[in-house]
Design a protein around this motif. Structure first.
Motif, mmCIF file in Angstrom:
data_model
loop_
_atom_site.group_PDB
_atom_site.id
_atom_site.type_symbol
_atom_site.label_atom_id
_atom_site.label_comp_id
_atom_site.label_asym_id
_atom_site.label_seq_id
_atom_site.Cartn_x
_atom_site.Cartn_y
_atom_site.Cartn_z
ATOM 1 N N ALA A 92 0.821 -1.216 0.000
ATOM 2 C CA ALA A 92 0.000 0.000 0.000
ATOM 3 C C ALA A 92 0.853 1.264 0.000
ATOM 4 C CB ALA A 92 -0.914 0.008 1.223
ATOM 5 N N ASP A 93 2.178 1.126 0.046
ATOM 6 C CA ASP A 93 3.039 2.297 0.210
ATOM 7 C C ASP A 93 2.954 3.242 -0.986
ATOM 8 O OD1 ASP A 93 4.306 -0.096 -0.859
ATOM 9 O OD2 ASP A 93 6.114 1.118 -1.102
ATOM 10 N N GLU A 94 2.916 2.679 -2.206
ATOM 11 C CA GLU A 94 2.924 3.552 -3.381
ATOM 12 C C GLU A 94 1.710 4.468 -3.418
ATOM 13 O OE1 GLU A 94 4.735 1.247 -7.017
ATOM 14 O OE2 GLU A 94 3.198 2.712 -7.669
ATOM 15 N N ALA A 95 0.540 3.896 -3.234
ATOM 16 C CA ALA A 95 -0.694 4.688 -3.284
ATOM 17 C C ALA A 95 -0.721 5.730 -2.172
ATOM 18 C CB ALA A 95 -1.913 3.765 -3.174
ATOM 19 N N VAL A 96 -0.212 5.372 -1.012
ATOM 20 C CA VAL A 96 -0.231 6.309 0.114
ATOM 21 C C VAL A 96 0.773 7.440 -0.112
ATOM 22 C CG1 VAL A 96 0.291 6.568 2.572
ATOM 23 C CG2 VAL A 96 -1.050 4.598 1.785
ATOM 24 N N MET A 97 1.964 7.101 -0.594
ATOM 25 C CA MET A 97 3.021 8.101 -0.705
ATOM 26 C C MET A 97 2.772 9.119 -1.810
ATOM 27 S SD MET A 97 4.756 7.537 1.841
ATOM 28 C CE MET A 97 6.213 8.548 1.641
ATOM 29 N N ARG A 98 1.841 8.827 -2.711
ATOM 30 C CA ARG A 98 1.504 9.782 -3.771
ATOM 31 C C ARG A 98 1.005 11.103 -3.202
ATOM 32 N NH1 ARG A 98 -1.955 5.978 -7.052
ATOM 33 N NH2 ARG A 98 -0.264 4.477 -7.287
ATOM 34 N N GLN A 99 0.360 11.068 -2.041
ATOM 35 C CA GLN A 99 -0.200 12.300 -1.462
ATOM 36 C C GLN A 99 0.606 12.794 -0.244
ATOM 37 O OE1 GLN A 99 -2.108 12.287 1.655
ATOM 38 N NE2 GLN A 99 -2.508 10.114 1.969
ATOM 39 N N ALA A 100 1.773 12.181 0.017
ATOM 40 C CA ALA A 100 2.519 12.516 1.237
ATOM 41 C C ALA A 100 3.349 13.789 1.061
ATOM 42 C CB ALA A 100 3.426 11.350 1.607
ATOM 43 N N VAL A 101 3.482 14.566 2.120
ATOM 44 C CA VAL A 101 4.365 15.736 2.110
ATOM 45 C C VAL A 101 5.550 15.450 3.037
ATOM 46 C CG1 VAL A 101 4.559 18.221 2.529
ATOM 47 C CG2 VAL A 101 2.364 17.254 1.774
ATOM 48 N N GLU A 149 -7.686 10.106 3.310
ATOM 49 C CA GLU A 149 -7.152 9.501 2.087
ATOM 50 C C GLU A 149 -6.485 8.169 2.387
ATOM 51 O OE1 GLU A 149 -6.346 11.161 -1.278
ATOM 52 O OE2 GLU A 149 -8.266 12.042 -0.660
ATOM 53 N N LEU A 150 -5.697 8.144 3.457
ATOM 54 C CA LEU A 150 -5.002 6.917 3.862
ATOM 55 C C LEU A 150 -6.012 5.811 4.132
ATOM 56 C CD1 LEU A 150 -2.533 5.309 4.900
ATOM 57 C CD2 LEU A 150 -2.861 6.429 7.120
ATOM 58 N N LEU A 159 -6.435 2.219 1.985
ATOM 59 C CA LEU A 159 -6.302 0.913 2.637
ATOM 60 C C LEU A 159 -7.584 0.080 2.468
ATOM 61 C CD1 LEU A 159 -4.438 1.899 5.947
ATOM 62 C CD2 LEU A 159 -3.457 0.983 3.827
ATOM 63 N N LEU A 160 -8.739 0.715 2.624
ATOM 64 C CA LEU A 160 -10.003 -0.023 2.466
ATOM 65 C C LEU A 160 -10.138 -0.554 1.041
ATOM 66 C CD1 LEU A 160 -12.344 2.397 4.464
ATOM 67 C CD2 LEU A 160 -11.782 0.033 5.107
#
Ligand code: FAD
Ligand code: E1W
Length: 451
Positions: free
Chosen positions: A68-77, A111-112, A116-117
């Protein structure tokens, strides 16, 4: 697990519940997730608490395990360090690590949760929204959920409580077997405010940092959002002399507080008065349990098992580590009962260690980060790490950039603190350090870390 069926019912589709669902569903488990709230993918996310969260290595590693890291990190600052705003003196960035490989990330809670869901469902987990756990019959193995006005009875093999600090499953378990529950309320609470984008749609202050306004007994922090806003959190005592939430009850009082104590933040928060009036004061507590499971029937994790104060930014990170650990125990152990016991034995000392470090970090953040002695000790930490990279790792780095058990991080930090205090006593710069003595102390007191 061989003899028992590989079926599990997860109560709570928040951060830990959704991640655990992925980890088990992709290993072929039959997973049901019951969530009190509606589907955030349809209805938008109605999360009550802080809109953004700091994600560090422990949480990121768990997200990698779940794919799940790729999808989450797309919106990370990216947050490179704490940007400290003293009342007097120059604001500035104190880096968290040695370079940009040692950073943390600000991510949006809603978003996170949605990401994940979504992944959990794609691996076959069944998601049941608008289902609030009310009652559990542990004899007949039936959980009762409230769906609008209906009672939904769900027969289960075993339950996992990922239903957060106010866990209903925990209360139901305690009716069968006392869990030794103890809640220590912090006498401080929090309120969230917002820094909007500037006139050109950009960030109003340094985006790649966690901002802190330390003021002794209280403080503000701000974390960046990818839509160019910051979520500000004001932490104050609930009661007592000004300022406390009791003595700052309304917009006028909040305006006066910011004029006196946060004058540089005031112009950044145009809706201070409105936000202050509208947003509730949140409570903070540490939750301790003597046990997290009852036989093979149910187990708790995340905030439901060990809620902590937020001052190390590790509650979610720790909850995600729990999920990886529980999934591994479930895969390895010969029974659910053994898995739950093994999980608790492994994780309880670590949860208690980060709970303690989180409490201690409030005092550091609100009172120490603008203090000369503190800064000198941080400087010496980096110097000792450069001299003994296998033995001396700064406290913050052990918690946020490594995955050594929290209990080990706590123990090593306590040893290191004594070395730092001894070496800097009476000094105001690294010039006077007795390096031979400091090196000898490191070699004598700190075993090399495993690679
Ligand atoms: P939750 O995220 O609370 O999820 C519980 C879920 O269960 C929810 O979806 C809820 O709706 C559902 N639920 C509850 N009751 C029922 C029921 N009866 N039936 C069905 N469903 C139910 N952590 C960090 O790592 N970094 C940070 O920067 C950070 N900042 C924080 C700032 C603040 C102000 C606070 C208060 C906490 C912060 N945390 C942070 C901690 C983090 O929010 C929690 O540790 C994390 O959310 C725990 O995840 P969880 O899944 O255990 O619980
Ligand atoms: C982090 C709510 C919150 C979240 C955090 C942190 C803090 C202070 C708070 C701890 C920290 C990221 N911290 N920051 N600087 N030193 N320690 O690292 O998440 Cl109040």
């Amino acid at each position: 697990m061989r003899t028992e069926s590989r079926a599990i019912t997860i109560v709570g589709g928040g951060l830990a519940g959704a991640l655990l669902a992925i980890l088990l569903a992709r290993r072929g488990w039959s997973v049901d997730v019951f969530e009190r709230r509606g589907d955030p993918r349809v209805e938008g996310y109605a999360g009550g608490r802080s809109i953004n969260l700091a994600l560090a290595e422990r949480g990121l590693h768990a997200l990698r395990q779940a794919g799940a890291d790729e999808a989450v990190m797309r919106q990370a600052v990216m947050m490179r360090g704490r940007f400290v705003h003293p009342l007097q003196g120059t604001p500035g960035l104190q880096r968290y690590g040695r370079d940009d490989s040692e950073v943390i990330w600000s991510i949006n809670r809603g978003e996170l949760n949605i990401v994940l869901l979504q992944i959990a469902e794609s691996h076959g987990a069944r998601l049941h929204f608008d289902h609030r756990l009310e009652r559990v019959d542990f004899v007949d193995h039936v959980a009762h959920f409230r769906r609008h006005d209906d009672d939904v009875a769900h027969p289960f093999e075993s339950l996992v409580g990922a239903d957060g600090a106010g866990s209903t499953l925990r209360a139901e378990m305690a009716r069968v077997l006392p869990l030794g529950e103890r809640t220590e309320w912090l006498d401080h609470g929090y309120k969230e405010l917002e820094i909007p984008p500037d006139a050109h749609g950009g960030f109003r202050i340094e985006p790649n940092a966690l901002h802190i306004w330390p003021r002794g007994h209280y403080m503000c922090i701000a974390l960046p959002n990818d839509e160019r806003t910051f979520t500000v959190t004001l932490f104050l005592p609930h009661a007592g002399p000004w300022p406390s939430f009791e003595t700052v009850p309304d917009a006028d009082a909040a305006q006066a507080l910011f004029e006196r104590d946060f004058p540089d933040a005031l112009p950044l928060i145009p809706d201070l008065r409105k936000d202050y009036q509208a947003n509730p004061v949140g409570n903070l507590a540490t939750l301790y349990l003597d046990r997290w499971h009852i036989a093979g029937k149910a187990v708790l994790l995340g905030d439901a098992a060990h809620a902590m104060v937020p001052f190390h930014g590790q509650g979610m990170n720790c909850a995600f580590e729990d999920c990886v650990a529980l999934a591994a125990h479930l895969e390895r152990a010969s029974s659910r009962s053994a898995a739950y016991a093994g999980f608790e034995a492994q994780r309880k000392p670590d949860a208690e260690a980060i709970q303690r470090m989180a409490l201690e970090n409030y005092i550091e953040m609100r009172d120490k980060v603008d203090d000369e002695a503190y800064l000198l000790q941080r400087e010496l930490e980096l110097a000792l790490q450069a001299r003994h990279p296998d033995r001396f790792v700064p406290h913050y780095a052990m918690v946020s950039f490594m995955r050594i058990p929290y209990s080990q991080a706590l123990h090593r930090s306590e040893v290191q603190r004594v070395i730092l205090e001894d070496a800097t006593r009476g000094l105001d710069s690294l010039d006077g350090i007795d390096w031979a003595a400091a090196d000898a102390a490191v070699l004598a007191k700190l075993e090399p870390l495993a690679a």
